[in-house]
Write an enzyme that holds these catalytic residues in place. Structure first.
Site, PDB file in Angstrom:
ATOM      1  N   ASP A 219       0.845  -1.199   0.000  1.00 15.15           N
ATOM      2  CA  ASP A 219       0.000   0.000   0.000  1.00 15.15           C
ATOM      3  C   ASP A 219       0.878   1.246   0.000  1.00 15.15           C
ATOM      4  O   ASP A 219       0.727   2.134  -0.837  1.00 15.15           O
ATOM      5  CB  ASP A 219      -0.933  -0.022   1.225  1.00 15.15           C
ATOM      6  CG  ASP A 219      -1.712  -1.317   1.312  1.00 15.15           C
ATOM      7  OD1 ASP A 219      -2.620  -1.498   0.501  1.00 15.15           O
ATOM      8  OD2 ASP A 219      -1.379  -2.150   2.174  1.00 15.15           O
TER       9      ASP A 219
ATOM     10  N   GLU B  26       1.562  -6.305  -5.344  1.00 18.53           N
ATOM     11  CA  GLU B  26       1.232  -5.458  -6.490  1.00 18.53           C
ATOM     12  C   GLU B  26       2.450  -4.720  -7.056  1.00 18.53           C
ATOM     13  O   GLU B  26       2.759  -4.816  -8.242  1.00 18.53           O
ATOM     14  CB  GLU B  26       0.152  -4.441  -6.086  1.00 18.53           C
ATOM     15  CG  GLU B  26      -0.118  -3.437  -7.186  1.00 18.53           C
ATOM     16  CD  GLU B  26      -1.453  -2.732  -7.079  1.00 18.53           C
ATOM     17  OE1 GLU B  26      -2.402  -3.309  -6.511  1.00 18.53           O
ATOM     18  OE2 GLU B  26      -1.552  -1.605  -7.586  1.00 18.53           O
TER      19      GLU B  26
HETATM   20  O1  TRH Z   1       4.489  -6.115   0.472  1.00 15.86           O
HETATM   21  P1  TRH Z   1       3.434  -6.610  -0.447  1.00 15.86           P
HETATM   22  O2  TRH Z   1       2.940  -7.943  -0.178  1.00 15.86           O
HETATM   23  O3  TRH Z   1       2.269  -5.602  -0.409  1.00 15.86           O
HETATM   24  C1  TRH Z   1       0.904  -5.665  -0.578  1.00 15.86           C
HETATM   25  C2  TRH Z   1       0.178  -5.541   0.719  1.00 15.86           C
HETATM   26  O4  TRH Z   1       0.156  -6.797   1.336  1.00 15.86           O
HETATM   27  C3  TRH Z   1      -1.192  -5.050   0.487  1.00 15.86           C
HETATM   28  O5  TRH Z   1      -1.971  -5.047   1.634  1.00 15.86           O
HETATM   29  C4  TRH Z   1      -1.831  -5.827  -0.609  1.00 15.86           C
HETATM   30  O6  TRH Z   1      -3.080  -5.348  -0.778  1.00 15.86           O
HETATM   31  C5  TRH Z   1      -0.996  -5.691  -1.835  1.00 15.86           C
HETATM   32  O7  TRH Z   1       0.290  -6.233  -1.597  1.00 15.86           O
HETATM   33  C6  TRH Z   1      -1.580  -6.346  -3.052  1.00 15.86           C
HETATM   34  O8  TRH Z   1       3.985  -6.589  -1.974  1.00 15.86           O
HETATM   35  P2  TRH Z   1       4.298  -5.407  -2.992  1.00 15.86           P
HETATM   36  O9  TRH Z   1       3.044  -4.784  -3.487  1.00 15.86           O
HETATM   37  O10 TRH Z   1       5.202  -5.956  -3.990  1.00 15.86           O
HETATM   38  O11 TRH Z   1       5.078  -4.322  -2.147  1.00 15.86           O
HETATM   39  C7  TRH Z   1       6.400  -4.484  -1.730  1.00 15.86           C
HETATM   40  C8  TRH Z   1       7.101  -3.140  -1.810  1.00 15.86           C
HETATM   41  O12 TRH Z   1       8.363  -3.206  -1.171  1.00 15.86           O
HETATM   42  C9  TRH Z   1       7.366  -2.711  -3.254  1.00 15.86           C
HETATM   43  O13 TRH Z   1       7.153  -1.317  -3.381  1.00 15.86           O
HETATM   44  C10 TRH Z   1       8.842  -3.020  -3.443  1.00 15.86           C
HETATM   45  C11 TRH Z   1       9.350  -2.732  -2.070  1.00 15.86           C
HETATM   46  N1  TRH Z   1      10.655  -3.304  -1.707  1.00 15.86           N
HETATM   47  C12 TRH Z   1      11.750  -2.454  -1.655  1.00 15.86           C
HETATM   48  O14 TRH Z   1      11.632  -1.259  -1.978  1.00 15.86           O
HETATM   49  N2  TRH Z   1      12.944  -2.964  -1.270  1.00 15.86           N
HETATM   50  C13 TRH Z   1      13.136  -4.272  -0.953  1.00 15.86           C
HETATM   51  O15 TRH Z   1      14.258  -4.668  -0.605  1.00 15.86           O
HETATM   52  C14 TRH Z   1      12.003  -5.121  -1.034  1.00 15.86           C
HETATM   53  C15 TRH Z   1      12.168  -6.585  -0.717  1.00 15.86           C
HETATM   54  C16 TRH Z   1      10.780  -4.614  -1.405  1.00 15.86           C
END
Ligand code: TRH
Length: 363
Positions: A20, A259
């Site tokens: 989010d 996402e």
């Molecule tokens: O973390 P996510 O699973 O996020 C979400 C939430 O669970 C939310 O509630 C749900 O509705 C949604 O998914 C669909 O996965 P996501 O979306 O990939 O987000 C992870 C974020 O973290 C993304 O912006 C990338 C970032 N990230 C970094 O910037 N550096 C890192 O080292 C890592 C591992 C991730």
């Protein structure tokens, strides 16, 4: 009125994990840096933003980082002048006092509910729909990012592909398959590690902290670095988003989730595997299949089957060994396809550009 240069308020409630705030933070930075918007980001959990934005001090009531004013969304909500454009991320319910201030404002703000990304067909019908507030003189518009011209764009920074290609050109390759592993704790991580360990090809697997590393630790135990058969597991630090992108560019296969990382894997233009965010009654499986149908449409049948099979195996926990073997055998066509897929989506306006244009028309 040009939406560029206007004041934007983005509201984000962290439900769980990083997605989010990951989407909101990326959007906020891009609106500021590429569109000259004055962006204020309200987030109810500053500690979850901190790993994405190391310059943040979660204790401060106001600070500006990378051109974005970051404010904790606290209760009671402070009396502030509403912005020209108000983004309510993922139906997070605006503070009632702020909503009332929006209604009192003239002209009324352009109010957007930014929805979750989906490849499902119904999204086209709902994208852009107006919803008048039941009691206040305000109209909210639903904005659905998606994969077709009838939906909103995907988050993609200007110059991203140029930077990606420059990184790829500078990359030195060893003989190990480089894999990044970002998933929920429910993925069949242990089984996947065993398959890699007993395979023919060396695999180096980069695992960030949190659920992915905990799943590895549960299975392999002991201390890092982990070596088992052909497998080496390397803990990878949690890095800011631009560095996370670079990690995906540097790997051969990316396991992503949720996402935002799911979109980044597509821009990385490499074979990838998506651990979709689980929903009640398996609603996420329809969403997974809707994406797979679009994504695999241009692939030869064997590669399309391999992608579908591994995405399903990773999300359901069954058939993983055979699904991995099929996917690995189809790596070359999947790699070519990853590039074509990213290139085909790129001419569409990105999410920030699309929102600016949408609000421009409304204001
Ligand atoms: O973390 P996510 O699973 O996020 C979400 C939430 O669970 C939310 O509630 C749900 O509705 C949604 O998914 C669909 O996965 P996501 O979306 O990939 O987000 C992870 C974020 O973290 C993304 O912006 C990338 C970032 N990230 C970094 O910037 N550096 C890192 O080292 C890592 C591992 C991730």
């Amino acid at each position: 009125m040009a939406a560029m240069g206007l004041h934007w308020d983005i509201f984000c409630r962290v439900i769980d994990n990083f997605g989010d705030i990951g989407v909101c933070w990326r959007l906020a930075r891009q609106l500021s840096s590429e569109h000259g918007c004055k962006v204020r980001l309200w987030v109810d959990d500053m500690n979850t933003l901190a790993p994405l934005c190391p310059a943040l001090d979660p204790r401060l009531a106001a600070q500006t980082v990378e051109g974005v004013e970051i404010r904790p969304w606290s209760e009671p909500f402070p009396p502030v002048e509403p912005a020209d454009v108000v983004i309510e991320a993922f139906a997070c319910d605006l503070p009632p006092t702020y909503l009332q201030a929006m209604a009192n404002r003239s002209p009324k703000p352009c109010w957007i509910n930014l929805e979750y990304l989906s490849a499902e067909a119904w999204v086209e019908e709902c994208h852009g729909l107006a919803s008048p507030h039941p009691t206040l003189p305000l109209v909210k518009h639903f904005f659905f990012p998606g994969f077709t011209p009838g939906t909103g764009g995907l988050l993609r920074e200007a110059g991203l592909f140029r930077e990606r290609d420059a990184c790829a050109a500078a990359r030195s390759r060893g003989n190990a398959l480089e894999v990044s592993l970002f998933c929920y704790g429910t993925a069949p991580v242990g089984e996947m590690l065993d398959i890699w360990a007993s395979g023919d090809q060396p695999v180096r697997c980069h695992v960030p902290p949190g659920q992915p590393l905990a799943a590895v630790q549960r299975h392999l135990g002991g201390n890092v670095p982990w070596h088992q058969g052909k497998l080496e597991v390397v803990p990878a630090p949690f890095v800011p988003q631009p560095d996370f992108d670079r990690r995906l560019w540097a790997c051969d296969i990316n396991f992503v989730r949720g996402e935002d990382s799911f979109v980044r894997a597509q821009w990385a233009a490499k074979p990838f595997v998506w651990h979709i965010y689980p929903q009640q009654d398996d609603a996420h499986i329809a969403k997974l299949d809707a994406f797979l149908d679009r994504y695999t449409a241009g692939l030869p049948p064997a590669a399309a089957d391999a992608a579908k099979r591994l995405f399903h195996a990773w999300n359901t926990g069954s058939d993983l060994a055979a699904a991995w073997a099929a996917f690995a055998a189809q790596r070359a066509p999947l790699e070519r396809h990853g590039r074509q897929w990213a290139t085909a989506l790129a001419p569409r306006p990105d999410l920030a550009e699309d929102l600016v244009k949408f609000c421009d028309d409304k204001l």
